[in-house]
Design an enzyme around this catalytic site. Structure first.
Site, PDB file in Angstrom:
ATOM      1  N   ASP A   1      -0.062   5.097   0.795  1.00  0.00           N
ATOM      2  CA  ASP A   1      -0.312   6.071   1.863  1.00  0.00           C
ATOM      3  C   ASP A   1      -0.277   5.399   3.230  1.00  0.00           C
ATOM      4  OD1 ASP A   1      -1.370   8.620   0.329  1.00  0.00           O
ATOM      5  OD2 ASP A   1      -2.422   6.942  -0.571  1.00  0.00           O
TER       6      ASP A   1
ATOM      7  N   ASP B   1       0.886  -1.156   0.000  1.00  0.00           N
ATOM      8  CA  ASP B   1       0.000   0.000   0.000  1.00  0.00           C
ATOM      9  C   ASP B   1       0.934   1.219   0.000  1.00  0.00           C
ATOM     10  OD1 ASP B   1      -2.322   1.650   0.488  1.00  0.00           O
ATOM     11  OD2 ASP B   1      -1.582   1.825   2.538  1.00  0.00           O
TER      12      ASP B   1
HETATM   13  C1  G6P Z   1      -5.497   5.860  -0.195  1.00  0.00           C
HETATM   14  C2  G6P Z   1      -5.686   6.587   1.122  1.00  0.00           C
HETATM   15  C3  G6P Z   1      -7.117   7.044   1.275  1.00  0.00           C
HETATM   16  C4  G6P Z   1      -7.554   7.835   0.048  1.00  0.00           C
HETATM   17  C5  G6P Z   1      -7.432   6.973  -1.192  1.00  0.00           C
HETATM   18  C6  G6P Z   1      -7.820   7.711  -2.457  1.00  0.00           C
HETATM   19  O1  G6P Z   1      -6.040   4.601  -0.108  1.00  0.00           O
HETATM   20  O2  G6P Z   1      -5.353   5.759   2.217  1.00  0.00           O
HETATM   21  O3  G6P Z   1      -7.216   7.832   2.433  1.00  0.00           O
HETATM   22  O4  G6P Z   1      -8.881   8.287   0.187  1.00  0.00           O
HETATM   23  O5  G6P Z   1      -6.071   6.560  -1.296  1.00  0.00           O
HETATM   24  O6  G6P Z   1      -6.870   8.712  -2.722  1.00  0.00           O
HETATM   25  P1  G6P Z   1      -6.913   9.760  -3.884  1.00  0.00           P
HETATM   26  O7  G6P Z   1      -5.493  10.257  -3.961  1.00  0.00           O
HETATM   27  O8  G6P Z   1      -7.319   9.042  -5.138  1.00  0.00           O
HETATM   28  O9  G6P Z   1      -7.880  10.805  -3.525  1.00  0.00           O
HETATM   29 MG    MG Z   2      -2.695   3.164   3.578  1.00  0.00          MG
END
Ligand code: G6P
Ligand code: MG
Length: 212
Positions: A9, A7
């Site tokens: 983030d 993953d």
């Molecule tokens: C990751 C983060 C989420 C976020 C998602 C979509 O999974 O953990 O918190 O909402 O990505 O991110 P984006 O950059 O597409 O808005």
């Molecule tokens: Mg994450």
């Protein structure tokens, strides 16, 4: 194990604080209560699904789909401005060294992230070349806890799901890995999640777990 899916983030980079600040700006503007605890529920969850979680506390009139899309776009603009400040120094030496070591040891490495900003982030922090494949928010239709993003990552790596380990900080991500038939390693928030097969506190512990 032959493949490792990371993953992004909260595992490789700490963009969670930027997600929080961007959503907080939107929530404050609309008079919606939002805190770090609610932010934790957004880990691994797509942008539109995250908005729905934030709107659970909205007491105003029913929003149209177009209004929701516009709110999500506004959040993303704020978020992208914050991402622009990222540099290669936002990735620790520990993360870079561990990724290199795993690669040298013959593992295939992929990203499995719900974020549509994945490539932008990987380029900003100069990590794009560390991976054999990237599966992200731009190639999926269902967000975690659905396993789609990891299944696609395994497919891009040409490794069977049972031979893939997933490294995740989100409960939704651990659930996704398990329902995709993969070995789930919890770190950060997920390091205490009982559904994970293994739990680590430090990123470098991955070499011990995976080279057993
Ligand atoms: C990751 C983060 C989420 C976020 C998602 C979509 O999974 O953990 O918190 O909402 O990505 O991110 P984006 O950059 O597409 O808005
Ligand atoms: Mg994450």
């Amino acid at each position: 194990m032959k493949g490792i899916i990371f993953d992004l983030d909260g595992v490789l980079v700490f963009t969670d604080k930027f997600h929080y600040r961007a959503w907080k700006a939107i929530a404050d503007d609309m008079g919606i209560y939002f805190d770090e605890k609610i932010n934790n529920r957004l880990r691994g969850v797509s942008r539109m699904d995250s908005l729905e979680i934030i709107l659970e506390r909205y007491e105003g009139k029913l929003l149209t789909m177009a209004e929701k899309v516009s709110l999500a776009e506004k959040k993303n603009q704020i978020y992208r401005e914050l991402l622009r400040t990222m540099t290669p120094e936002d990735v620790s030496e520990e993360v870079r060294d561990t990724l290199k070591k795993l690669h040298v040891d013959g593992f295939k490495l992929a990203i499995g992230s719900s974020s549509k900003n994945t490539k932008f982030i990987l380029e900003k922090v100069e990590l794009i070349d560390a991976f054999d494949a990237v599966s992200d928010g731009t190639n999926i239709t269902r967000s975690k806890p659905d396993p789609e993003v990891f299944q696609k990552a395994a497919k891009y790596l040409r490794v069977a799901p049972e031979e893939c380990a997933v490294v995740e900080d989100a409960f939704a991500g651990i659930d996704a890995a398990k329902s995709g038939g993969m070995y789930a390693i919890g770190i950060g928030e997920a390091s205490k999640y009982e559904k994970a097969d293994a739990h680590i506190e430090e990123f470098a512990e991955l070499t011990e777990i995976l080279e057993k």
